[in-house]
Design a protein around this motif. Sequence first.
Motif, PDB file in Angstrom:
ATOM      1  N   LEU A  45       0.831  -1.206   0.000  1.00 33.67           N
ATOM      2  CA  LEU A  45       0.000   0.000   0.000  1.00 33.67           C
ATOM      3  C   LEU A  45       0.862   1.251   0.000  1.00 33.67           C
ATOM      4  CD1 LEU A  45      -2.922  -0.739   2.505  1.00 33.67           C
ATOM      5  CD2 LEU A  45      -3.039  -0.497   0.019  1.00 33.67           C
ATOM      6  N   THR A  46       1.981   1.206   0.698  1.00 33.83           N
ATOM      7  CA  THR A  46       2.847   2.384   0.816  1.00 33.83           C
ATOM      8  C   THR A  46       3.698   2.566  -0.432  1.00 33.83           C
ATOM      9  OG1 THR A  46       2.932   1.874   3.158  1.00 33.83           O
ATOM     10  CG2 THR A  46       4.472   3.530   2.354  1.00 33.83           C
TER      11      THR A  46
ATOM     12  N   TYR B  94       3.029   1.706  -3.451  1.00 31.29           N
ATOM     13  CA  TYR B  94       2.245   2.001  -4.646  1.00 31.29           C
ATOM     14  C   TYR B  94       2.185   3.499  -4.970  1.00 31.29           C
ATOM     15  CZ  TYR B  94      -2.020   2.222  -7.536  1.00 31.29           C
ATOM     16  OH  TYR B  94      -2.947   2.493  -8.501  1.00 31.29           O
ATOM     17  N   PRO B  95       1.685   4.354  -4.069  1.00 33.35           N
ATOM     18  CA  PRO B  95       1.698   5.784  -4.421  1.00 33.35           C
ATOM     19  C   PRO B  95       3.116   6.331  -4.561  1.00 33.35           C
ATOM     20  CG  PRO B  95       1.052   5.484  -2.137  1.00 33.35           C
ATOM     21  CD  PRO B  95       1.079   4.121  -2.747  1.00 33.35           C
ATOM     22  N   LEU B  96       4.050   5.817  -3.776  1.00 35.92           N
ATOM     23  CA  LEU B  96       5.424   6.330  -3.862  1.00 35.92           C
ATOM     24  C   LEU B  96       6.031   6.034  -5.229  1.00 35.92           C
ATOM     25  CD1 LEU B  96       6.844   5.410  -0.327  1.00 35.92           C
ATOM     26  CD2 LEU B  96       6.241   7.683  -1.186  1.00 35.92           C
TER      27      LEU B  96
ATOM     28  N   MET C 191       2.358   7.537  -8.283  1.00 33.99           N
ATOM     29  CA  MET C 191       1.483   8.716  -8.242  1.00 33.99           C
ATOM     30  C   MET C 191       2.324   9.965  -8.059  1.00 33.99           C
ATOM     31  SD  MET C 191      -1.679   7.466  -5.872  1.00 33.99           S
ATOM     32  CE  MET C 191      -2.626   6.010  -6.260  1.00 33.99           C
TER      33      MET C 191
ATOM     34  N   PHE D 135       2.411  13.510  -6.212  1.00 32.58           N
ATOM     35  CA  PHE D 135       1.749  14.299  -5.175  1.00 32.58           C
ATOM     36  C   PHE D 135       2.812  15.046  -4.380  1.00 32.58           C
ATOM     37  CE2 PHE D 135       2.494  10.057  -3.534  1.00 32.58           C
ATOM     38  CZ  PHE D 135       3.002  10.264  -2.261  1.00 32.58           C
ATOM     39  N   ARG D 136       2.355  16.091  -3.736  1.00 34.09           N
ATOM     40  CA  ARG D 136       3.274  16.921  -2.952  1.00 34.09           C
ATOM     41  C   ARG D 136       3.889  16.109  -1.810  1.00 34.09           C
ATOM     42  NH1 ARG D 136       2.999  22.798  -2.911  1.00 34.09           N
ATOM     43  NH2 ARG D 136       3.914  22.724  -0.841  1.00 34.09           N
ATOM     44  N   GLY D 137       5.191  16.249  -1.642  1.00 38.02           N
ATOM     45  CA  GLY D 137       5.855  15.610  -0.509  1.00 38.02           C
ATOM     46  C   GLY D 137       6.207  14.170  -0.762  1.00 38.02           C
TER      47      GLY D 137
ATOM     48  N   ASN E  91       8.652  12.649  -2.618  1.00 37.87           N
ATOM     49  CA  ASN E  91      10.063  12.307  -2.431  1.00 37.87           C
ATOM     50  C   ASN E  91      10.525  12.569  -1.005  1.00 37.87           C
ATOM     51  OD1 ASN E  91      10.281  11.429  -5.013  1.00 37.87           O
ATOM     52  ND2 ASN E  91      11.102  13.364  -5.803  1.00 37.87           N
TER      53      ASN E  91
ATOM     54  N   ARG F 181       8.820  -0.648  -4.008  1.00 39.44           N
ATOM     55  CA  ARG F 181       8.799   0.578  -4.799  1.00 39.44           C
ATOM     56  C   ARG F 181       9.744   0.462  -5.993  1.00 39.44           C
ATOM     57  NH1 ARG F 181      12.132   4.296  -6.000  1.00 39.44           N
ATOM     58  NH2 ARG F 181      11.425   6.353  -6.659  1.00 39.44           N
TER      59      ARG F 181
ATOM     60  N   VAL G  52       8.200   0.813  -9.847  1.00 38.20           N
ATOM     61  CA  VAL G  52       8.620   1.904 -10.742  1.00 38.20           C
ATOM     62  C   VAL G  52       8.827   1.374 -12.156  1.00 38.20           C
ATOM     63  CG1 VAL G  52      10.613   3.380 -11.266  1.00 38.20           C
ATOM     64  CG2 VAL G  52       9.598   3.444  -8.998  1.00 38.20           C
TER      65      VAL G  52
ATOM     66  N   SER H 197      -7.820   3.546  -8.743  1.00 36.80           N
ATOM     67  CA  SER H 197      -6.437   3.229  -8.381  1.00 36.80           C
ATOM     68  C   SER H 197      -6.334   1.925  -7.595  1.00 36.80           C
ATOM     69  CB  SER H 197      -5.835   4.382  -7.578  1.00 36.80           C
ATOM     70  OG  SER H 197      -6.477   4.469  -6.326  1.00 36.80           O
ATOM     71  N   LEU H 198      -7.351   1.656  -6.780  1.00 34.06           N
ATOM     72  CA  LEU H 198      -7.304   0.419  -6.009  1.00 34.06           C
ATOM     73  C   LEU H 198      -7.387  -0.794  -6.943  1.00 34.06           C
ATOM     74  CD1 LEU H 198      -7.058   0.011  -2.975  1.00 34.06           C
ATOM     75  CD2 LEU H 198      -9.502  -0.447  -2.897  1.00 34.06           C
TER      76      LEU H 198
END
Lengths: 315, 290
Positions: B106-107, B109-111, B114, B116-118, B120, B172, B176, B193-194
């Motif tokens: 779960l962690t 995946y967006p890293l 996606m 989004f701000r913050g 990296n 991650r 990628v 997204s899910l």
Amino acid sequence: MTVTNAPSEVATARAPAPRPRLNIEPYLYLLPHALLFFVFTIYPIGYGLYISLHRWDLLSGRQPFVGGEFYRNIFTPGTPQADFFWKTLWNTTFFTIVSVPLLVAAALGLALLLHKPIFGRAFFRAVFFMPGILTVSVMGILWRWMFDNQIGLVNAARELFFRAPPIPWLSTEGLAWVPIVVGTIWWTLGFNMTLYLAALGNVPASLYEAASLDGATPWQSFRFITVPMLAPVTLFVLVTTALASFQLFGQSLVITNGGPSRSTQSVIQYITEEGFTNAQYSSAAAMGFVFGLFMLVLTAIQFRSMARDVKETGA
Amino acid sequence: MTVAPPPPAGSTTPRRRRMPRDLPRFIVLCLLSVLFLAPIYWMISTSLKTEADAIATPVQWIPRNITFENYTSVLTSPDGNILRWTWNSLYVAAAFTIIHVALCALTAYPLARMQFRGRNAWFWFILSSLMIPGIVTLIPTYIMMLNFNWINSYHALIWPGISGVFGVFLLRQFFVGIPRELEEAARLDGANSLQILWRIILPLSIPPLVTLAVFSFMGSWNNFLWPLFTVTDVDKMTLPVGITTFSQRYVTEYGKLMASTTLAAVPALIAYLLAQRFLESGLSTSGLKE
């Protein structure tokens, strides 16, 4: 499930340069891990610092502030904390200095023996790798029995092959390190060997062909092709093995229980003794920080090699 | 027994030259194997001896009177229940693995996928926690367990390590590399997204997921220091800790001691035989150790 991306018509209807709506979706994915990460990783670091600056007494239930007292104890010669902390830190360092070169060199040697095809290769790989899957207590009890002072297999073999008298390995200062080091090598060599085997598989065969056309001896090929090509994995193996060796705990606890007279006690065993057996939580927390700082340097080296890995795949 | 394998295709080495060149290497490997297997042999052979034979001098290289008495007495011992400890270890390791792998996926995946701000900043923040040596949090986490009333409970064995970051990093790195086109096609078909995570990313990531699961399970199964101090109730102990208390009790009964270590080694040996390929390939690709 709703898709939270803003529809494009809304954007065109508004001001010419609209701020994109904050998409909370990624944050929702991060949330569960982030909560646990704060509770069990970030918070304990601060809490540990707090504990080390107070006198934590579970019985009285009071925790008066004492400042750097427990840190001063560690650096004041003559206090038991200083004596045992630095003695056991040296024990651990000694173990690392002795075991790491053996664990790296022997692993490379084994990998070279097994790299080229040979009858029974899969069997040999399994034999060398298998001890690593045993838990530290099984490995420790087994090696204590192997080196048993009277009737262990090691003394029996010495008797059989050399007619030599038994050696009291476990109860002699200095010698008590032998079962710990030998047991650790037996236990972890296969991991490093596997890393080396993977790296050897990545060395292009054309390099060796070119070298042999130029009349290079096998030693020259090894020295000028294999060794440099393996340098990155050697650094990795060195650092991870050294890190693991500094974490020495179970092997010496189970095989010798730190004895005789603390000569094989690891610094982590001493910290747990101070914390859990003596109930000196604040003193143990302070030692955890001092030893942690010591380890940070090694960890930083490993972290740098991982960071390079991130850059290669694009952060 | 034939020693030389047929030369691999494309090899220019004549067959008759291979054998004598490989023979010394083969002999060295055989001798080393004997050395590596000797402790295991000694463990099993001692466990099958009577107590008198186990400590007889000169040593009995091959057990003369084979008996299973040590196994039956260890399995029915009132001082601790090996089967119970095995179950505890299995339960804790399975629960830890399932929660840990799910959290990491779960962690990661967006890293990985996606914007989004913050993003990296958060990635580097959690990654830098890998630099904190575990010994720093040992005492404070123990005090937290006392405060939570979690001493002698499975919770103490499952939760504190659950937010490990290495798995996030590992997944991650893999996520990628998955081609954008697959995700875009699914999005055009109306997937959220899910659904993309569940139907596209995860099925393509079986190798790193299995690697992470195997190493999470092994890590929890082999954990020693933490369970040693957080679980003192004999019925709640895990296998590594329980076996150690046995060894303190049966310090001079070598047959029983070796029967109990053999029993403790069996689940790991079975798991190794089942997962051998994953273990070794996972180790060499992920750079994970122990």
